[in-house]
Structures are given as structure tokens and as C-alpha cells.
Design a protein around this motif. Structure first.
Motif, short mmCIF file in Angstrom:
data_model
loop_
_atom_site.label_atom_id
_atom_site.label_comp_id
_atom_site.label_asym_id
_atom_site.label_seq_id
_atom_site.Cartn_x
_atom_site.Cartn_y
_atom_site.Cartn_z
N LYS A 72 0.85 -1.20 0.00
CA LYS A 72 0.00 0.00 0.00
C LYS A 72 0.88 1.25 0.00
O LYS A 72 0.64 2.19 -0.75
N ASN A 75 2.67 1.72 -3.39
CA ASN A 75 1.78 2.28 -4.39
C ASN A 75 1.50 3.76 -4.14
O ASN A 75 1.49 4.57 -5.06
N TYR A 115 9.00 -8.52 -6.08
CA TYR A 115 7.67 -7.95 -6.30
C TYR A 115 7.75 -6.75 -7.25
O TYR A 115 6.94 -6.63 -8.16
N PRO A 120 2.65 -4.96 -13.55
CA PRO A 120 1.56 -4.44 -12.71
C PRO A 120 0.43 -5.46 -12.53
O PRO A 120 -0.17 -5.54 -11.45
N GLU A 121 0.15 -6.25 -13.55
CA GLU A 121 -0.90 -7.26 -13.46
C GLU A 121 -0.53 -8.35 -12.46
O GLU A 121 -1.38 -8.80 -11.68
N GLU A 122 0.72 -8.78 -12.50
CA GLU A 122 1.17 -9.80 -11.55
C GLU A 122 1.15 -9.26 -10.12
O GLU A 122 0.75 -9.96 -9.18
N GLN A 123 1.56 -8.01 -9.96
CA GLN A 123 1.52 -7.39 -8.64
C GLN A 123 0.08 -7.34 -8.11
O GLN A 123 -0.19 -7.70 -6.97
N GLU A 124 -0.81 -6.92 -8.97
CA GLU A 124 -2.22 -6.81 -8.57
C GLU A 124 -2.79 -8.18 -8.20
O GLU A 124 -3.55 -8.30 -7.23
N SER A 125 -2.42 -9.22 -8.94
CA SER A 125 -2.97 -10.55 -8.63
C SER A 125 -2.49 -11.03 -7.27
O SER A 125 -3.24 -11.66 -6.52
N VAL A 127 -1.63 -9.06 -4.67
CA VAL A 127 -2.31 -8.26 -3.65
C VAL A 127 -3.76 -8.74 -3.48
O VAL A 127 -4.24 -8.88 -2.35
N LYS A 128 -4.43 -9.02 -4.58
CA LYS A 128 -5.82 -9.51 -4.49
C LYS A 128 -5.87 -10.87 -3.79
O LYS A 128 -6.74 -11.13 -2.97
#
Length: 160
Positions: A72, A75, A115, A120-125, A127-128
């Protein structure tokens, strides 16, 4: 069969050796009791493997919880390289304290480096995935937790 594995801490060689010895089938269930990352050098690799397994259930650990707080901050302050982590004067004291604690007390340096190298997509996955992880899981007569849910996020645990 049901299995529980915890505190993998990025030790991919040992983790994958264990998975090979278990000869898992889709009928088996593996509970990962948190902290797949940090300390060892392959935490992100291990976590991404776990994320792809339909028969693995991830339970949040304290390292995971701190990692989510750090992400967090990363970002919010546009930290996109490990080098930027080394300039604490640019961030508020609370952020610096969190970063220092994670990097040095929890040995999260390699996790952060890996990380930040993800798309960005891998990072988001990631975190989700961690964001949806439960603090405990009940399986028949077993209650599975990382180390006790009162160690962190007690307000969320009590709300459930």
C-alpha cells in the motif's frame, strides 16, 4: 488427504521437494498456513505457484499482513525500484518505520525486490490473492491458523 504446511518463507527448494514427496492429487487439500514469503530468496515464486493450485488454501500470516501494508505504501508513494526504498527522507516517518521493519526485521528485502520486478498485473494478482486470504479455516474438526488470529487484524477477525 489433508495437509498443512506453514512458514515456507521463500525456501522454494524445500517446498517443492515436499510437494514432490506428497504426490498430491486433485482430491487432496493443502492448507498453507501463511508466510510463504520473506527470509528465503524465492518467496514470490512460491506464492505464485500456490496461487495457481486449486487444491491449496492460503491462510494469512503475519509476514503477509505486513507485506500488504508495505505494498500500500509502495503504491501510494510511487516506489517502483528497490533503490527508491533506500531514500527514507522522501517518506513520512510511519512509512519509513514500516519499510525498515519489513526489510530488516522480517527479512523482506528479496520479496520486495522480486515484487517490484513483476508486471503491474502480476503485482495486482498477488495483492488480491493475499487480500482475500482468511485468518483461519475450519476443516471438519480442525481449526487452521497461522499463529493465532489475535496477533494481527483483531478488529476484522472479531467482525466475522
Amino acid at each position: 488427504m489433508r495437509y498443512a504446511v506453514g512458514d515456507i518463507h521463500g525456501m522454494s527448494k524445500l517446498f517443492f521437494e515436499l510437494m514432490g514427496k506428497l504426490n498430491l492429487t486433485q482430491k487432496d487439500r493443502v492448507y498453507i498456513l501463511g508466510d510463504a514469503m520473506d527470509r528465503g530468496k524465492d518467496g514470490i515464486e512460491v506464492l505464485q505457484y500456490i496461487m495457481k493450485q486449486e487444491n491449496m488454501i492460503y491462510i494469512l500470516g503475519n509476514h503477509d499482513d505486513v507485506f500488504l501494508t508495505i505494498v500500500k505504501n509502495i503504491n501510494e508513494y510511487n516506489i517502483d525500484t528497490v533503490e527508491k526504498l533506500s531514500t527514507p527522507s522522501e517518506y513520512p516517518d510511519g512509512v519509513v518505520d514500516d519499510l525498515e521493519y519489513y526489510r530488516y526485521s522480517l527479512y523482506g528485502e528479496s520479496t520486495l525486490k522480486d515484487y517490484l520486478e513483476l508486471t503491474p498485473e502480476e503485482q495486482e494478482s498477488i495483492v488480491k490473492y493475499l487480500g482475500k486470504a482468511q485468518l483461519w479455516q475450519i476443516d471438519d474438526r480442525f481449526i487452521l491458523v497461522h499463529a493465532g488470529y489475535r496477533a494481527f487484524r483483531i478488529d476484522e477477525a472479531e467482525a466475522e
